[in-house]
Design a protein around this motif. Structure first.
Motif, PDB file in Angstrom:
ATOM      1  N   PRO A 155       7.130  -2.873  -9.933  1.00 51.62           N
ATOM      2  CA  PRO A 155       6.662  -1.568 -10.420  1.00 51.62           C
ATOM      3  C   PRO A 155       7.801  -0.591 -10.690  1.00 51.62           C
ATOM      4  CG  PRO A 155       6.130  -1.849  -8.092  1.00 51.62           C
ATOM      5  CD  PRO A 155       6.564  -3.178  -8.603  1.00 51.62           C
ATOM      6  N   VAL A 156       8.891  -0.708  -9.936  1.00 49.92           N
ATOM      7  CA  VAL A 156      10.042   0.158 -10.171  1.00 49.92           C
ATOM      8  C   VAL A 156      10.689  -0.193 -11.506  1.00 49.92           C
ATOM      9  CG1 VAL A 156      12.314   0.864  -9.326  1.00 49.92           C
ATOM     10  CG2 VAL A 156      10.435   0.503  -7.715  1.00 49.92           C
ATOM     11  N   ALA A 159       8.660   1.152 -14.296  1.00 44.34           N
ATOM     12  CA  ALA A 159       8.568   2.616 -14.349  1.00 44.34           C
ATOM     13  C   ALA A 159       9.862   3.280 -14.785  1.00 44.34           C
ATOM     14  CB  ALA A 159       8.153   3.158 -12.980  1.00 44.34           C
ATOM     15  N   TYR A 424       1.320  -0.648  -6.483  1.00 43.34           N
ATOM     16  CA  TYR A 424       2.159  -0.546  -7.680  1.00 43.34           C
ATOM     17  C   TYR A 424       2.251   0.895  -8.158  1.00 43.34           C
ATOM     18  CZ  TYR A 424       3.060  -5.447  -8.805  1.00 43.34           C
ATOM     19  OH  TYR A 424       3.543  -6.739  -8.801  1.00 43.34           O
ATOM     20  N   PRO A 427       4.856   3.405  -5.880  1.00 40.31           N
ATOM     21  CA  PRO A 427       6.299   3.328  -6.177  1.00 40.31           C
ATOM     22  C   PRO A 427       6.628   3.622  -7.635  1.00 40.31           C
ATOM     23  CG  PRO A 427       5.406   1.137  -5.710  1.00 40.31           C
ATOM     24  CD  PRO A 427       4.351   2.118  -5.344  1.00 40.31           C
ATOM     25  N   ALA A 428       5.739   3.210  -8.555  1.00 38.51           N
ATOM     26  CA  ALA A 428       5.985   3.501  -9.970  1.00 38.51           C
ATOM     27  C   ALA A 428       5.920   5.002 -10.221  1.00 38.51           C
ATOM     28  CB  ALA A 428       4.968   2.774 -10.845  1.00 38.51           C
ATOM     29  N   MET A 430       6.347   7.438  -8.046  1.00 36.99           N
ATOM     30  CA  MET A 430       7.478   8.100  -7.397  1.00 36.99           C
ATOM     31  C   MET A 430       8.741   7.961  -8.244  1.00 36.99           C
ATOM     32  SD  MET A 430       6.543   9.576  -4.578  1.00 36.99           S
ATOM     33  CE  MET A 430       8.006   9.713  -3.561  1.00 36.99           C
ATOM     34  N   THR A 431       8.950   6.784  -8.797  1.00 43.37           N
ATOM     35  CA  THR A 431      10.123   6.567  -9.649  1.00 43.37           C
ATOM     36  C   THR A 431      10.098   7.497 -10.850  1.00 43.37           C
ATOM     37  OG1 THR A 431      10.240   4.233  -8.990  1.00 43.37           O
ATOM     38  CG2 THR A 431      11.380   4.854 -11.023  1.00 43.37           C
ATOM     39  N   GLY A 448      11.313   4.880  -5.539  1.00 38.15           N
ATOM     40  CA  GLY A 448      10.461   3.716  -5.758  1.00 38.15           C
ATOM     41  C   GLY A 448      10.767   2.586  -4.798  1.00 38.15           C
ATOM     42  N   SER A 451       9.622   3.472  -1.171  1.00 35.08           N
ATOM     43  CA  SER A 451       8.166   3.529  -0.993  1.00 35.08           C
ATOM     44  C   SER A 451       7.499   2.167  -1.136  1.00 35.08           C
ATOM     45  CB  SER A 451       7.551   4.514  -2.001  1.00 35.08           C
ATOM     46  OG  SER A 451       7.798   4.096  -3.334  1.00 35.08           O
ATOM     47  N   TYR A 452       8.082   1.257  -1.906  1.00 38.29           N
ATOM     48  CA  TYR A 452       7.422  -0.033  -2.184  1.00 38.29           C
ATOM     49  C   TYR A 452       7.122  -0.832  -0.915  1.00 38.29           C
ATOM     50  CZ  TYR A 452       6.605  -4.721  -4.024  1.00 38.29           C
ATOM     51  OH  TYR A 452       6.067  -5.959  -4.297  1.00 38.29           O
TER      52      TYR A 452
END
Length: 492
Positions: A155-156, A159, A424, A427-428, A430-431, A448, A451-452
């Motif tokens: 997800p990072v 994102a 997903y 973290p996405a 947040m990034t 990201g 948090s993941y």
């Protein structure tokens, strides 16, 4: 979009056979004209660094017996040479359309924190840059940097592109004076918009560029820069000038000073090409260093540069369609090595850390897909050595409106994120949010990555995490402790 044509719709009649074969035009669905246009676009968008980098570094780098004017000019020459070396390495070794130059943020950390606040001699700060570059070369050679980047949670990776898009858009809107700093809300619409010719010309140019881009006109970005520049020069000739930044309403901070039409002289003083006072100064800086402080400086340069570069490569590669099904950039070790070589050479010549530029996305959106784009950028950097001031003939607001265009386009990357899965989405999100709000690609990636594994553990899906995810998260926690504990003062 006009840039998403198939190779069948492009003519190779003007291509040089050797260049087409070397860079793989057919394989990447491109042609010589497209690559040249993409390189020109990237260069115009990042040419501001020729002035900005010397302006920042000259606050710290002051060779004995050299006046401030000549120091500024020498730093401009060093900026161009280091950018050319790094970008040409990217072209021929990595065959990617990424441009490089001394990085913003890291040059400010170099000048205002390391040299200014900490009192480290500028020669020692250059030595830290060289050491960082050598460490990067070693880590890249053994595949360590590539391995760490592959540890980025999916997800990072997905994102990063959208986060960079928002980051670019805010930078562009601020330079265009559409938005301004505000003491209460941090960011606000320019309260003197109607009185500021820079803002008016910028917005007109932005919508013209967006219209040309939506029309699918090849070269719309370059054309938008040129038309906006001409409007600015015309407005200046009619007697208009930018609204003075120091006359902004109370509590509001305007970007400035900004010239509606930059003044351009013919050439630099020939003496400025003698960069001997800067080149090799890092050797002096290695003498009588304090080990702990020096290690902290190297660590900070290393950490921010590593994740800025990783984020930029991933985000721009996503826009170019370079990423594989796992969200990884094939042969990423090659552009990483070009980045490491650029940093090392730049430090040896006398400038701060060289990194891959997010402005490379402008060339990618123009269709640049190979090292030929980077070759054009590198050659334009070299050509600028002849008449350095001409590189600044394009007003900054004209080149930066392109960042808004590209920022909008890069937001489309969010459709690939599984937003219905909170492990997903968190973290996405947040990034994407942290990146523009902190003005740091590295901080967005950090949010990201940290948090993941936490949300995965909380959701009972710890089996989806790897030990490397926890190691990276812990490394970021340590980094932020170092950055905010007083061991290092100031902000990058």
């Amino acid at each position: 979009m006009g840039i998403e044509e198939t190779s069948d719709s492009r003519s190779d009649s003007g291509d040089s056979g050797a260049l087409a074969e070397y860079f793989g035009f057919e394989e990447h669905g491109t042609d010589l004209r497209t690559e040249i246009l993409a390189g020109l676009t990237t260069f115009l968008t990042m040419s501001y660094i020729v002035v900005v980098n010397p302006a920042i570094l000259s606050e710290a780098i002051q060779p004995a017996g050299v006046g401030p004017g000549r120091t500024f000019q020498m730093l401009a020459v060093v900026t161009l040479i280091s950018a050319a070396v790094a970008t040409l390495t990217m072209a021929f070794y990595a065959n990617r359309p990424f441009a490089q130059a001394p990085g913003l943020g890291l040059n400010a950390f170099f000048a205002f924190t390391v040299v200014g606040a900490l009192g480290v001699p500028w020669q020692t700060a250059l030595a830290a840059v060289v050491v960082e570059g050598i460490v990067f070369i070693a880590l890249t050679a053994v595949g360590a940097r590539e391995y760490i980047i592959k540890l980025f949670p999916e997800p990072v990776k997905l994102a990063v592109g959208a986060g960079i898009g928002l980051f670019l858009a805010i930078i562009g809107l601020e330079e265009m004076r559409v938005v301004a700093g505000d003491a209460s809300t941090f960011l606000t619409f320019n309260p003197v918009f109607a009185s500021d010719p820079v803002a008016i010309v910028s917005v007109v140019g932005l919508f013209v560029t967006l219209a040309l881009y939506a029309r699918g006109l090849r070269g719309s970005i370059v054309l938008g820069i040129i038309l906006t520049s001409l409007m600015g020069y015309a407005a200046s000739a009619l007697g208009y000038s930018a609204f003075p930044a120091d006359q902004a309403p109370p509590g509001v901070t305007l970007k400035g000073p900004i010239a509606l039409a930059p003044s351009v002289s013919a050439t630099y003083d020939a003496a400025a090409y003698n960069i001997a006072p800067l080149a090799g100064a890092f050797i002096t800086g290695l003498q009588n260093i304090e080990s702990f402080s020096f290690a902290l400086v190297v660590f900070t340069f290393f950490f921010v540069d590593f994740f800025d570069t990783a984020g930029t490569l991933t985000g721009v590669s996503q826009a170019a369609g370079f990423l594989d099904e796992d969200g990884n950039l094939p042969d990423i070790d090659r552009p990483l090595m070009a980045d490491a070589v650029g940093t090392t050479v730049g430090g040896m010549l006398g400038t701060s850390t060289v990194t891959t530029y997010i402005e490379s996305s402008t060339g990618v959106e123009e269709g640049g897909r190979t090292g030929m784009t980077a070759l054009v950028v590198g050659l334009l950097f070299l050509a600028s050595l002849a008449v350095v001031p001409l590189a600044t003939a394009v007003p900054t607001y004209a080149s930066h409106l392109v960042l808004v265009v590209i920022g909008v386009v890069m937001l489309r990357n969010v459709v690939e994120i599984a937003w219905d899965d909170l492990t997903y989405a968190i973290p996405a999100g947040m990034t994407i949010l942290i990146m523009p709000f902190t003005f740091s690609i590295a901080y967005g990636i950090a949010a990201g990555i940290v948090s993941y594994p936490i949300v995965k553990l909380a959701a009972g899906e710890a089996e989806d995490t790897r030990p490397g995810h926890w190691v990276l998260a812990a490394a970021f926690v340590v980094y932020f402790f170092v950055r905010t504990s007083g061991l290092l003062q100031g902000n990058v």
